[in-house]
Design a protein around this motif. Structure first.
Motif, short mmCIF file in Angstrom:
data_model
loop_
_atom_site.label_atom_id
_atom_site.label_comp_id
_atom_site.label_asym_id
_atom_site.label_seq_id
_atom_site.Cartn_x
_atom_site.Cartn_y
_atom_site.Cartn_z
N LYS A 192 0.61 -20.01 -5.88
CA LYS A 192 0.75 -20.75 -6.93
C LYS A 192 1.90 -20.68 -7.76
O LYS A 192 2.02 -21.41 -8.86
N GLU A 193 3.05 -20.18 -7.13
CA GLU A 193 4.39 -19.96 -7.79
C GLU A 193 4.31 -19.54 -9.38
O GLU A 193 4.99 -19.69 -9.90
N GLN A 194 3.27 -18.29 -9.43
CA GLN A 194 3.03 -17.54 -10.77
C GLN A 194 3.94 -16.51 -10.28
O GLN A 194 3.31 -15.18 -10.21
N TYR A 195 5.41 -16.57 -10.20
CA TYR A 195 6.19 -15.47 -9.81
C TYR A 195 6.13 -13.99 -10.68
O TYR A 195 6.34 -12.86 -10.35
N GLU A 196 6.31 -14.26 -12.09
CA GLU A 196 6.18 -13.29 -12.91
C GLU A 196 4.69 -12.36 -12.87
O GLU A 196 4.72 -11.14 -12.56
N ARG A 201 1.62 -7.83 -10.77
CA ARG A 201 0.36 -7.34 -9.86
C ARG A 201 0.84 -6.46 -8.52
O ARG A 201 0.18 -5.42 -8.46
N ILE A 202 1.98 -6.68 -7.99
CA ILE A 202 2.64 -5.72 -7.02
C ILE A 202 2.84 -4.41 -7.68
O ILE A 202 2.40 -3.31 -7.06
N ALA A 203 3.13 -4.34 -9.02
CA ALA A 203 3.76 -2.85 -9.76
C ALA A 203 2.38 -2.18 -9.89
O ALA A 203 2.42 -0.91 -9.70
N ARG A 204 1.29 -2.84 -10.25
CA ARG A 204 -0.11 -2.30 -10.31
C ARG A 204 -0.55 -1.60 -9.07
O ARG A 204 -1.05 -0.46 -9.14
N ALA A 205 -0.33 -2.49 -8.17
CA ALA A 205 -0.98 -2.21 -6.77
C ALA A 205 -0.24 -0.88 -6.41
O ALA A 205 -0.84 0.14 -5.71
N GLU A 206 1.02 -0.70 -6.49
CA GLU A 206 1.78 0.20 -5.90
C GLU A 206 1.46 1.53 -6.33
O GLU A 206 1.66 2.60 -6.10
N GLU A 207 1.46 1.32 -8.07
CA GLU A 207 1.06 2.40 -8.86
C GLU A 207 -0.38 3.16 -8.52
O GLU A 207 -0.48 4.27 -8.30
N ALA A 208 -1.25 2.21 -8.01
CA ALA A 208 -2.59 2.31 -8.02
C ALA A 208 -2.70 3.23 -6.57
O ALA A 208 -3.79 4.26 -6.27
N ASN A 209 -2.04 2.65 -5.59
CA ASN A 209 -2.12 3.33 -4.00
C ASN A 209 -0.66 3.28 -3.37
O ASN A 209 -0.50 2.34 -2.86
N ALA A 210 -0.02 4.50 -3.67
CA ALA A 210 1.33 4.64 -3.08
C ALA A 210 1.11 4.70 -1.53
O ALA A 210 2.10 4.61 -0.77
N ALA A 211 0.07 4.86 -0.94
CA ALA A 211 -0.23 5.05 0.44
C ALA A 211 -0.79 3.75 1.12
O ALA A 211 -1.45 3.73 2.08
N SER A 212 -0.54 2.71 0.48
CA SER A 212 -1.23 1.50 0.75
C SER A 212 -0.99 0.89 2.29
O SER A 212 0.31 1.06 2.66
N ILE A 213 -1.78 0.56 2.80
CA ILE A 213 -1.43 -0.26 4.24
C ILE A 213 -0.63 -1.48 3.96
O ILE A 213 -0.24 -2.01 5.00
#
Length: 788
Positions: A192-196, A201-213
């Motif tokens: 949807k080109e909602q880049y910000e 969202r990536i920052a939250r996902a990495e913070e929540a699970n540093a070992a994500s697949i």
């Protein structure tokens, strides 16, 4: 003992029917492991593939039907999960990154009274266990001597148990495992080109699970997003990290393209060149490599290097397999040539877009119209009108640019003295825009066009015939009009329009229309001749394949040339073959030569071998040296057919005819390698020496050092130590680094010892160690030095 299982991540996926995949990770005694459970209501087969060292190299599970939804590659520390389809089955493949083991889960401890060993062929539930060195979840205990062995019976009941635990020892709620949801949401936001929002969202996902697949996907989407936001510095840093961590990922070509462009925009010329080079050498067949060539062309154009820009863009156009990329490269060339004032070249590439991907031009009609106007300003009105014709034909009169294009196109044809087309479009304008902006101008111009067309107005006559055909379609006069129109078109050399009437003409059954076949034959022959004279090879070949024709020998020569030019080698051979039986020696020689050249391209080695031999004989009889290059085709065919003696004969003839040429170095190398396969050291020496000589003369070492090492072996076997010593002295002059350099110096040292030159031997061994101390040759040299 088994330590508590710690669930790091889980992926549950429905593939469209009852099949479920469940991937989990855990630790036992500090060692990580992972499990993959595959469950399906109907029993299915899973198999291990084992290599010669009893190591499992792959596990595959087979299903009778494919899913409605597929999944992308999934990987963790221990295995990679992929899927593919065969004509009869759907297959899930698990490839190990460390060690894996397959188990059929046929026994449920809560439902059976005894534990049994069962090597199942099919099962509803299979488990793949991934681990480092020691298999977890199992221990082997010695059986005490003298003891009794009897089965342990369990009550038929299911005991309560605590589920998977998190790192803090608290039971995990599956709803907390949001890897899949995170990934899907990030992908959706990016689409949807909602880049910000993507970055957040990536920052939250990495913070929540540093070992994500999905760490690689998170990093990839972060790079893509920053690339779209023109944050070149961040793209360069993160792309380097991605290439270091995920060097085998399928997204590597895309990442190389983004880092190349970003580095270039930052002025990091060396970095940009390095990553462009990696993209174009390691991933040349990728569409991202094509895009890279286009971007390189754009960068070159921006810095004013039009020649390099042209080279990159033409190469991109040549290799592009995707219409969009080909069109993008061609459009860049259009803009480049317009900027250089070459309207003809610009029109050529714009016409290629129109022929192959008209939708690309239709996506921005105003821009296409503007480019045509620029061509007209460069005094190329015909080119401007011609490129706009297909675009105009694809839009309707509701389009904003329709009136302007129609008027301007008519004017351009008028200025180019294409009176009939000008008349056609002026007339169309008056029909559609009786009160249009340009009516007064068109009224004046159309009178001028009609005047220039003369009293015997062919256009009006053709219009009259067409009117009769339509108005009196059910009457005989309509057939007369059709036949007369075809004859008039033929008279006016409008052969393509005659051929367009082929189906209608063939429907004329009366005796008075009997000449219709001859008329069409004449039109087709003339149309092909005209296309060949243009030259328009593709058009000529298409016409020759579609219509009966009667070409003269000179035009068959041209048609053959077109077929060869367009890589239609089978067609070229078909054109040449009938002429190989000509009575005239010179004609038979020329056409046999052409036939061989076409057959060589098709890979028909037997035919090349037979007819090519005749060509050589005829050339000698006719004393025509220009046909002698057929020897190259005969040589290649003899090699492919394993005709060893013939290949030696032909390579000898090539050398005696053309001399020892550097362009033939690969042929001599091929002969040396062939001699190696036949353990013919004398032949190796002969041809390898020629290769070494050519390289020395031209100071180009394309076959080094393999050819020198091959020659060295032959010289040793032939006890020619002096020559071997001289060869090695020369070799270290240009092969003196890395493992090959270490080997060259070692061989030199060993030969120097054999020749009794201890000082030279010692120096060579020292140079070998310096070139590459860790290579086998460097180690051998080091050992040799200890003996001094």
């Amino acid at each position: 003992m088994l330590k508590p299982l710690v669930l790091l991540w889980s992926l549950l996926g429905s593939l469209g029917w009852a099949l479920t995949l469940d991937v989990q990770s855990g630790k036992e005694q500090g060692e990580q492991f992972a499990t993959l459970h595959l469950r399906e209501a109907t029993p299915f087969v899973c198999k291990e593939s084992i290599d010669t060292h009893d190591v499992i190299t792959k596990v595959e599970c087979f299903f009778d039907k494919a899913p409605t939804k597929t999944f992308q590659e999934v990987r963790n520390l221990f295995f990679v999960i992929q899927s593919y389809e065969t004509p009869t089955q759907y297959v899930i493949s698990i490839a190990p990154l460390k060690r894996i083991k397959l188990f059929p889960m046929t026994t449920h401890l809560s439902r059976t009274k005894e534990i049994v060993r069962y090597d199942a062929k099919t099962s509803q539930h299979w488990m793949v266990l991934g681990y480092n060195e020691t298999m977890p979840l199992a221990q082997s205990r010695p059986v005490p001597r003298g003891g009794l062995s009897f089965p342990i019976r369990f009550a038929r009941s299911e005991l309560p148990y605590v589920g998977a635990l998190g790192l803090d020892g608290v039971p995990l709620d599956m709803e907390q495992v949001e890897d899949v949801g995170d990934y899907l949401e990030i992908r959706n936001l990016y689409t949807k080109e909602q880049y910000e929002e993507v970055l957040q969202r990536i920052a939250r996902a990495e913070e929540a699970n540093a070992a994500s697949i999905f760490q690689s996907e998170f990093l990839l989407y972060k790079i893509r997003t920053l690339y779209r936001l023109d944050d070149s510095s961040a793209v360069v840093d993160l792309a380097k990290e991605f290439l270091r961590l995920y060097s085998s990922d399928e997204a590597v070509p895309e990442v190389l393209l983004m880092i190349s462009n970003s580095a270039s925009s930052l002025g990091l010329v060396i970095d940009a060149e390095y990553f462009y080079d990696r993209l174009l050498t390691e991933h040349y067949d990728s569409p991202y490599a094509t895009q890279g060539l286009i971007d390189l062309g754009a960068h070159a154009l921006n810095r004013g290097d039009a020649e390099q820009a042209t080279r990159h863009l033409k190469k991109a156009l040549e290799k592009a397999e995707d219409k969009a990329l080909a069109s993008q490269a061609a459009m860049k060339l259009v803009q480049l040539f317009i900027a250089r004032g070459n309207a003809q070249e610009a029109a050529y590439y714009m016409q290629k877009i129109a022929d192959g991907n008209l939708e690309y031009l239709l996506a921005d009609v105003p821009n296409s119209f503007e480019l045509a106007q620029e061509m007209a300003k460069l005094e190329a009105p015909k080119e401007a009108a011609t490129v706009m014709e297909p675009i105009f034909g694809a839009i309707d009169n509701l389009h904003d640019s329709y009136e302007g294009i129609l008027y301007q196109m008519a004017v351009w044809f008028d200025e180019a003295n294409a009176n009939e087309k000008a008349y056609h479009y002026y007339k169309k304008y008056l029909e559609l825009y009786a009160y249009g902006e340009h009516v007064a101008d068109v009224d004046t111009r159309i009178d001028k066009v009609l005047f220039e067309m003369g009293d015997e107005n062919v256009t009006k006559q053709l219009e009259l015939y067409a009117t009769i055909e339509t108005k009196y379609a059910a009457e005989e006069i309509a057939q007369d009009a059709l036949f007369n129109r075809a004859k008039l078109l033929l008279q006016e050399r409008r052969y393509q329009e005659v051929l367009a009437l082929k189906e209608s003409l063939m429907g004329l059954t009366q005796e008075k229309f009997a000449s219709k076949t001859a008329l069409l034959l004449e039109a087709a022959t003339a149309a092909i001749n005209e296309a060949l004279d243009a030259p328009k090879c593709q058009e000529a070949l298409k016409l020759s394949a579609t219509h009966e024709h009667n070409l003269t020998v000179p035009y068959d020569v041209k048609l053959y040339g077109c077929a060869m030019q367009e890589s239609m080698y089978a067609t070229a051979a078909t054109i040449a073959q009938p002429y190989t039986a000509q009575k005239s020696l010179e004609e038979r020689l020329a056409w046999s030569y052409r036939y061989v050249k076409a057959k060589a391209k098709t890979g028909d080695d037997k035919e090349v071998f037979v007819v090519g031999t005749d060509v050589v004989s005829m050339a000698k009889m006719a004393k025509k040296e220009s046909y002698q290059d057929v020897l190259y085709d005969l040589f290649k065919s003899s090699v492919n057919l394993n005709e060893r003696e013939k290949s030696i004969d032909y390579i000898t003839q090539i050398e005696s005819t053309f001399g020892l040429l550097f362009k033939d170095i690969e042929l001599y190398t091929l002969m040396a390698r062939s001699a190696k396969n036949n353990n013919d050291s004398a032949m190796i020496e002969t041809y390898a020496t020629k290769v070494v000589t050519l390289q020395r003369q031209h100071k180009s070492y394309t076959q080094s050092p393999a050819i020198e090492f091959l020659l060295l072996k032959a010289l040793k076997e032939n006890s020619k130590n002096d020559k071997a010593y001289a060869l090695l002295k020369e070799l270290v002059g240009y092969v003196n680094e890395g493992e090959n350099g270490a080997r060259a110096y070692y061989e030199l040292g060993a030969m120097a010892q054999k020749m009794g030159d201890k000082s030279a031997a010692r120096s060579a061994f020292e140079s070998s160690v310096k070139a590459n101390a860790t290579s086998p040759w460097g180690k051998l040299s080091s050992d040799a030095l200890k003996l001094f």
